[in-house]
Design an enzyme around this catalytic site. Structure first.
Site, short mmCIF file in Angstrom:
data_model
loop_
_atom_site.label_atom_id
_atom_site.label_comp_id
_atom_site.label_asym_id
_atom_site.label_seq_id
_atom_site.Cartn_x
_atom_site.Cartn_y
_atom_site.Cartn_z
N HIS A 101 8.93 5.27 3.11
CA HIS A 101 10.10 5.03 2.27
C HIS A 101 11.39 5.47 2.95
CE1 HIS A 101 8.17 4.28 -1.90
NE2 HIS A 101 7.37 3.86 -0.92
N HIS A 264 -2.25 1.40 2.00
CA HIS A 264 -3.05 1.57 0.78
C HIS A 264 -4.50 1.95 1.08
CE1 HIS A 264 -0.06 -0.95 -1.80
NE2 HIS A 264 0.47 0.15 -1.30
#
EC number: 1.11.1.21
Length: 736
Positions: A101, A264
């Site tokens: 991020h 993920h």
């Protein structure tokens, strides 16, 4: 003594400054909301930086015990803290998300965003909904930052922590380059969108066309909505959003699949309960929270009770181990739409086998079902993504390598050329997205430089042509992601040689002359150096013709890139749709020409005075696109005078608007039209701040100052991408 938070506290009679945005004082912006914002040109100056002026981060980084730092980070991964316990006893997934991020705000449209300045520490990023609870990750890193101090920036530390996290869980990385230098307040130049509410989406028009230069789909998101477009759980529609968003980050389909699946493979999403239990974000939190936000009243407010995205669960049965189970579950099961305890859309496997249950975040003996997001299922139901995902599923080593390469690109894309990378883990391999440039193996003496300048000035090329070409080459530089610039001479190559703003036919003529000169020289000199040297020689001649004998500092060492080293599609985003320095604008936009000029100046790293002196100088040097007369307020084109400013502020003239955004400069007494101008020209007389600079350079006693300042600003642009030299060396003082 009364509590300071009580509303009946006495009003302070001595507080006369505006110290918060909630002040009842009326500001200039309140009176004149459309006032030009020049503040973005004066960010990150010495006043906000606590380091000593001589501080050099690159030198400090070289003193770092890099391997000891990595070992401390590795230990941190499994040292769970009671105040924010690690899911599964491992902080790795949290640090991967933090690093992702940090870097993931980058967008190719203007090169802004990304992780190279450590701005995840500041608003708005520190309080974006998509960054919920990453404040905890940075606090977990603080003891290590405290220990290593100035030798490692927050920007570098956040990315390196992500690398170590991947490695500590068995994942592959291909290296790390340091060199990201922290800023000390938010980057106010970045346009994150026009929405006034978190997660609002007002950035689309037509057939879901995303506003430029934005990449994220909603205000406060890094990428896309994991529940689907506008919260609608449609995997195929989500794939469209994913493809466009990741494309605007410079990622192709294969890199996109690798990053989503690789990211993920680790960790879990958090949606243990309703979002109503979650407190305000860091910037809105009470003072006693000390910068921590999203404090939750649900259960313990942490661990298995954490609320972040609202989606709940791990993707795989092995959330702290690199393996291929993400693809296995994605393809082996059918998935049924459901909702998390927080009410968010997610998908659960049909007829899940017991061995594919995931561990509870706190107790490995407790098993819970895994989940997939709508955006995960996009990798299965979009035809192109499905081909790639299935290939990765069937070829685990290829997937591991693709993820490692895509991760390196994600975390380094905004750093510019490889010459900026620091540390012992910089990969030897060059990647085309780094815009590689061959190194040069020649040096030039002062005498040789003078001989080459004489050849260029005697070549038949005009001052205007030499200045235009040098500016066109160097002004592609973007300080945001350190791309572009004169080094590499990519102005010779597609796509730059064909850009409208570069006047392709005239450019080809100038480049042909430079190639002839290059062949005639007794030693190999790059076209990149010749272009800059030609511009510098022209500026010197123009200054001499104005009565000032000057030397424009020149440092050789630029290389010539090849077409094979140049990604045409990637470089196409650097094409200027407006360049006020050349009085060029491709078409009419909703934003005014003067605002586009300031945006261009900010990307070049210029201050307002530097922008001002460059526009004034380039106008009289005849650098306008297609020799347009607008703003050329002089009868001595090609001579470096302050005539632009003298005539701009002369009250003997009036300015009359005509058609097409053009203005006529008329003699007040006779009505004679002396010159024409654009809004870019007139703003230097209309805006009170810019007019103060224009008047300064119009003064009789500042003619020499104008020449010196123009040269310093010119050299700054010419050397903007010369990361191999010290900036202070490139900006040596000009002797007149």
């Amino acid at each position: 003594m009364k509590n300071q938070n009580q509303h009946n506290t006495s009003k302070c009679p001595y507080h006369g400054s505006v110290t918060s945005y909630n002040s009842n004082r009326t500001t200039n912006k309140d009176w004149w909301p459309n006032q030009l914002n020049l503040s973005i040109l004066h960010q990150h100056d010495r006043k906000t930086n606590p380091h000593d002026e001589e501080f050099n981060y690159a030198e400090e980084f070289q003193k770092l015990d890099y391997w000891a730092l990595k070992e401390d980070l590795r230990k941190l991964m499994t040292e769970s803290q009671d105040w924010w316990p690690a899911d599964y006893g491992h902080y790795g997934p949290l640090f991967i998300r933090m690093a992702w991020h940090s870097a993931g705000t980058y967008r190719i449209g203007d090169g802004r965003g990304g992780g190279s300045t450590g701005t995840q520490r500041f608003a708005p990023l520190n309080s974006w909904p998509d960054n919920a609870n990453l404040d905890k990750a940075r606090r977990l890193l603080w003891p290590i930052k405290k220990k290593y101090g100035n030798k490692i920036s927050w920007a570098d530390l956040m990315i390196l922590a992500g690398n170590v996290a991947i490695e500590s869980m068995g994942g592959k990385t291909i290296g790390f380059g340091g060199g990201r230098e922290d800023v000390w307040h938010p980057e106010e130049d970045i346009y994150w969108g026009a929405e006034k509410e978190w997660l609002a989406s007002e950035r689309y028009s037509g057939d879901r066309e995303l506003e430029n230069p934005l990449a994220a789909v909603q205000m406060g998101l890094i990428y896309v909505n994991p529940e689907g477009p506008d919260g609608k759980p449609d995997p195929v529609a989500a794939a469209r959003d994913i493809r466009e968003t990741f494309r605007r980050m410079g990622m192709n389909d294969e890199e996109t699949v690798a990053l989503i699946a690789g990211g993920h493979t680790f960790g879990k999403a958090h949606g243990a309960g309703p979002a109503s239990h979650v407190g305000p974000e860091p910037e809105a939190a009470p003072i006693e929270a000390q910068g921590l936000g999203w404090i939750s009243s649900y259960g313990k407010g942490k661990g298995r009770d954490t609320i972040t995205s609202g989606i709940e669960g791990a993707w795989t049965p092995t959330p702290t181990q690199w393996d291929n189970s993400y693809f296995r579950l994605l393809f082996e099961y059918e998935w049924k739409l459901t909702k998390s305890p927080a009410g968010a859309y997610q998908w659960e496997a049909v007829n899940l086998r017991e061995e594919d249950l995931a561990p509870d975040a706190e107790d490995p003996n407790v098993k819970v079902p895994p989940m997939m997001m709508t955006t995960d299922l996009a990798l299965r139901f979009d035809p192109e993504y499905e081909k790639i995902a299935r290939r990765f599923y069937e070829n685990p080593e290829e997937f591991a390598d693709a993820f490692a390469r895509a991760w390196f690109k994600l975390t380094h894309r905004d750093m510019g050329p490889k010459t900026r990378y620091l540390g012992p883990e910089v990969p030897k391999e060059d990647f085309i997205w780094q815009d590689p440039i061959p190194t040069v193996d020649y040096e030039l003496s002062d005498a040789e430089i003078e001989e080459i300048k004489a050849k260029i000035l005697n070549s038949g090329l005009t001052v205007s042509e030499l200045v235009k070409t040098a500016w066109a080459s160097a002004s592609t530089f973007r300080n945001s992601d350190k791309r572009g610039g004169a080094n590499g001479a990519r102005i010779r190559l597609a796509p730059q040689k064909d850009w409208e703003v570069n006047e392709p036919e005239r450019l080809a003529k100038v480049l042909s002359v430079y190639e002839d000169i290059q062949r005639e020289l007794p030693k190999k000199v790059s076209i990149a150096d010749l272009i800059v040297l030609g511009g510098s020689a022209a500026v010197e001649k123009a200054a001499r013709d104005a009565g000032f004998d000057v030397k424009v500092p020149f440092i050789p060492g630029r290389g010539d890139a090849t077409q094979e080293q140049t990604d045409v599609e990637s470089f196409s985003v650097l094409e200027p749709f407006a360049d006020g320095f050349r009085n060029y604008q491709k078409k009419e936009y909703s934003v005014g020409p003067e605002e586009l000029l300031i945006d261009k100046a900010q990307l070049l790293g210029l201050t307002a005075p530097e922008m001002t002196v460059l526009v004034g100088g380039l106008r009289v040097l005849g650098a306008n696109y297609r020799d347009l007369p607008h703003g050329v307020f002089t009868d001595r084109i090609g001579v470096l005078t302050n005539d632009f400013f003298v005539n701009l502020v002369d009250m003997n003239y009036e300015w009359v608007p005509t058609e097409g955004g053009i203005y006529e400069i008329r003699d007040r007494q006779t009505g004679e039209v002396r010159w024409t101008a654009t809004r870019v020209d007139l703003i230097f007389g209309a805006n009170s701040i810019l007019r103060s600079y224009a008047e300064f350079y119009a003064q009789d006693d500042n003619r020499e100052k104008f020449v010196r300042d123009f040269i310093n600003a010119w050299v700054k642009v010419m050397n903007a991408d010369r990361f191999d030299i010290h900036l202070k060396q490139a900006k040596e003082s000009v002797t007149v």
